[in-house]
Write an enzyme that holds these catalytic residues in place. Sequence first.
Site, mmCIF file in Angstrom:
data_model
loop_
_atom_site.group_PDB
_atom_site.id
_atom_site.type_symbol
_atom_site.label_atom_id
_atom_site.label_comp_id
_atom_site.label_asym_id
_atom_site.label_seq_id
_atom_site.Cartn_x
_atom_site.Cartn_y
_atom_site.Cartn_z
ATOM 1 N N ARG A 56 -68.547 -30.079 44.815
ATOM 2 C CA ARG A 56 -69.890 -29.582 45.175
ATOM 3 C C ARG A 56 -70.244 -28.322 44.409
ATOM 4 N NH1 ARG A 56 -70.857 -29.058 51.379
ATOM 5 N NH2 ARG A 56 -72.844 -28.467 50.474
ATOM 6 N N CYS A 101 -71.501 -25.826 59.741
ATOM 7 C CA CYS A 101 -70.671 -26.424 58.705
ATOM 8 C C CYS A 101 -69.283 -25.828 58.815
ATOM 9 C CB CYS A 101 -71.279 -26.231 57.317
ATOM 10 S SG CYS A 101 -71.108 -24.583 56.689
ATOM 11 N N LYS A 149 -74.759 -22.770 40.736
ATOM 12 C CA LYS A 149 -75.194 -23.715 41.792
ATOM 13 C C LYS A 149 -76.147 -23.026 42.765
ATOM 14 C CE LYS A 149 -72.510 -24.293 45.551
ATOM 15 N NZ LYS A 149 -73.134 -24.155 46.890
ATOM 16 N N ASN A 150 -75.730 -21.870 43.277
ATOM 17 C CA ASN A 150 -76.520 -21.239 44.337
ATOM 18 C C ASN A 150 -77.834 -20.670 43.829
ATOM 19 O OD1 ASN A 150 -74.648 -21.998 46.176
ATOM 20 N ND2 ASN A 150 -73.735 -19.976 46.450
ATOM 21 N N ARG A 174 -76.825 -28.201 53.372
ATOM 22 C CA ARG A 174 -77.611 -27.236 54.157
ATOM 23 C C ARG A 174 -78.715 -26.585 53.332
ATOM 24 N NH1 ARG A 174 -77.028 -23.186 55.988
ATOM 25 N NH2 ARG A 174 -77.502 -23.280 58.178
ATOM 26 N N ASP A 176 -68.014 -15.573 48.953
ATOM 27 C CA ASP A 176 -67.672 -16.801 48.221
ATOM 28 C C ASP A 176 -66.445 -16.641 47.320
ATOM 29 O OD1 ASP A 176 -69.772 -18.035 49.470
ATOM 30 O OD2 ASP A 176 -71.155 -17.868 47.784
ATOM 31 N N ASP A 236 -82.434 -18.884 62.109
ATOM 32 C CA ASP A 236 -83.446 -18.148 62.876
ATOM 33 C C ASP A 236 -84.221 -17.148 62.009
ATOM 34 O OD1 ASP A 236 -80.774 -16.970 62.857
ATOM 35 O OD2 ASP A 236 -81.642 -15.321 64.002
ATOM 36 N N PRO A 254 -76.894 -20.226 61.490
ATOM 37 C CA PRO A 254 -78.243 -20.412 62.036
ATOM 38 C C PRO A 254 -79.316 -20.202 60.966
ATOM 39 C CG PRO A 254 -77.371 -18.257 62.663
ATOM 40 C CD PRO A 254 -76.267 -18.971 61.938
HETATM 41 N N1 EPU Z 1 -77.635 -15.764 59.236
HETATM 42 C C1 EPU Z 1 -78.251 -15.612 60.452
HETATM 43 N N2 EPU Z 1 -79.507 -16.155 60.602
HETATM 44 C C2 EPU Z 1 -80.145 -16.809 59.596
HETATM 45 C C3 EPU Z 1 -79.506 -16.947 58.353
HETATM 46 C C4 EPU Z 1 -78.232 -16.412 58.199
HETATM 47 O O1 EPU Z 1 -77.709 -15.011 61.368
HETATM 48 O O2 EPU Z 1 -81.275 -17.267 59.793
HETATM 49 C C5 EPU Z 1 -76.286 -15.202 59.032
HETATM 50 C C6 EPU Z 1 -75.268 -16.237 58.593
HETATM 51 O O3 EPU Z 1 -74.704 -16.948 59.675
HETATM 52 C C7 EPU Z 1 -74.275 -15.388 57.853
HETATM 53 C C8 EPU Z 1 -75.156 -14.347 57.171
HETATM 54 O O4 EPU Z 1 -76.359 -14.311 57.938
HETATM 55 O O5 EPU Z 1 -73.417 -14.737 58.760
HETATM 56 C C9 EPU Z 1 -75.490 -14.608 55.722
HETATM 57 O O6 EPU Z 1 -75.949 -15.949 55.559
HETATM 58 P P1 EPU Z 1 -76.979 -16.364 54.439
HETATM 59 O O7 EPU Z 1 -78.218 -16.885 55.079
HETATM 60 O O8 EPU Z 1 -77.122 -15.251 53.455
HETATM 61 O O9 EPU Z 1 -76.238 -17.594 53.756
HETATM 62 P P2 EPU Z 1 -76.984 -18.783 53.015
HETATM 63 O O10 EPU Z 1 -78.188 -18.265 52.363
HETATM 64 O O11 EPU Z 1 -77.117 -19.951 53.922
HETATM 65 C C10 EPU Z 1 -75.850 -18.511 50.679
HETATM 66 C C11 EPU Z 1 -74.939 -19.309 49.800
HETATM 67 C C12 EPU Z 1 -73.537 -19.312 50.404
HETATM 68 C C13 EPU Z 1 -73.063 -17.870 50.515
HETATM 69 C C14 EPU Z 1 -74.051 -17.069 51.378
HETATM 70 C C15 EPU Z 1 -73.697 -15.606 51.488
HETATM 71 C C16 EPU Z 1 -76.376 -20.973 48.807
HETATM 72 C C17 EPU Z 1 -76.748 -22.397 48.683
HETATM 73 N N3 EPU Z 1 -75.431 -20.681 49.697
HETATM 74 O O12 EPU Z 1 -75.880 -19.177 51.938
HETATM 75 O O13 EPU Z 1 -72.715 -19.995 49.463
HETATM 76 O O14 EPU Z 1 -71.789 -17.838 51.109
HETATM 77 O O15 EPU Z 1 -75.370 -17.177 50.797
HETATM 78 O O16 EPU Z 1 -73.638 -15.022 50.234
HETATM 79 O O17 EPU Z 1 -76.894 -20.130 48.112
HETATM 80 C C18 EPU Z 1 -70.875 -21.267 48.760
HETATM 81 O O18 EPU Z 1 -71.400 -21.312 47.633
HETATM 82 O O19 EPU Z 1 -69.684 -21.606 48.969
HETATM 83 C C19 EPU Z 1 -71.671 -20.778 49.883
HETATM 84 C C20 EPU Z 1 -71.362 -21.038 51.150
#
Ligand code: EPU
Length: 438
Positions: free
Chosen positions: A415, A123, A22-23, A99, A323, A131, A129
């Site tokens: 999901r 969520c 999925k991811n 998201r 995860d 940012d 965030p």
């Molecule tokens: N973060 C920031 N600023 C940003 C982006 C992220 O501070 O602009 C922080 C987040 O709050 C978190 C950390 O950085 O503490 C890592 O977040 P990341 O951006 O890597 O998460 P993501 O890309 O939104 C993906 C997966 C998640 C998985 C995370 C971490 C997808 C669609 N989602 O999310 O998957 O937990 O990477 O590996 O790829 C799940 O599948 O259940 C899931 C939540």
Amino acid sequence: MDSFVIQGGYRLEGTIRVHGSKNASLPLLAAALLTEEPVVFRDVPDLADIQNMLRLLAELGCERQDEPGQSGAIGNPVTLRSENESQSHARYDIVRTMRASICTLGPMLARRGSARISMPGGCAIGDRPVDLHLRGLAALGAEISLEGGDIIAKAPPGGRLRGDTIFLGGPFGSTVLGTANVMSAATLAECITIIESAACEPEIVDLANLLRKMGAKITGAGSPRITIEGVESLGRADHAVIPDRIEAGTFMCAAAITGGAVTIENCPIDTLLAAIDRLEHAGVHIETTDGTDPLHATCRVSADRVLKPIEITTQPHPGFPTDLQAQFMALLSLAGGNSVITERIFTERFLHVAELGRMGAHLFRAGSTVVVSGVKQLTGAPVMASDLRASACLVLAGLAAEGTTTINRVYHLDRGYERLEERLRPLGARIERVGESV
Ligand code: EPU
């Protein structure tokens, strides 16, 4: 709303195959926005989040155009073609359901020169965030503003982004979807982009592999420094999505928690080394029976006695994945002693703790750490699914518990796991989906 009813206490035995990730699929599908030529995706899982992404892409003028003879059902290859570039607004209606819609931002901005996307909210697992995504795109020359809850991103005059060196590290490490966004956008930028502190997750490597097939010049994906030399345009490609490492890790936990013996096919063992290390420390046996291709291996997972307690700290890849934290908590709640789980990526990701407690688990949370005191037996109970991985944790607990567990709101599970009940039943799981909350 569907629920699962599980009669626990049955050993799982047999063979199960891991589906496409999925991811990985979500940013891959969004990359079809980078070209007007068709892009073919294979092994895309049939999940609610994928349907939402296809719906969003269709709204953005990137339609599914399968070959004649294909039914249009997922399972068949998905062919996307971005033909109409006039609609570049990802609306709140869709973004609020998923998201990961944010990963359309980089491709749209790079190809169309502008994009508007509703700002994703928090969520169940935390604030989340964006940012770092925005900082990265701004470093490529984009002008970013916020209007009515929407992020508006515009390329500099002339319409083309310009490469730069960008640091993408944040307080919790890098960002997976942020790296996907900036890497995708940089493929069409002028000059060279270097992403420093890039996410090293296998899903980023898979995206880089697709982008290279489309004509992008990318080196270093999978390491913390990715270099992208921008090109004028990208073209058609045909790509098979990598298998889902989190699904594979969940199946390993299912075999272990039921004291079973399960052969897992299409298993990306190469991406699961941290989880395998922890399972082996706990006393789970993992034998690779065919490792010719470590992204599509076959392995046999078995456990025949009470597991040993272990310590787990979630980290960015190649560390232990957040995860799988919830699923391991279910497993360790039956280990013979005290385990310690620390969550370092999403420090509030503990919605499963209270529900596991309702099934008899002994858990003590202090901040981002949970001490899991193993018990001899979990007992079935009505519980509530709250997010995707918390739901998987409850399914695992239900499979091992004495008596009946009813998990409400399994749409969270749907999901990320394709028809999980139908796939676990042939292994001996007594699990049924019922149409209404019971
Ligand atoms: N973060 C920031 N600023 C940003 C982006 C992220 O501070 O602009 C922080 C987040 O709050 C978190 C950390 O950085 O503490 C890592 O977040 P990341 O951006 O890597 O998460 P993501 O890309 O939104 C993906 C997966 C998640 C998985 C995370 C971490 C997808 C669609 N989602 O999310 O998957 O937990 O990477 O590996 O790829 C799940 O599948 O259940 C899931 C939540």
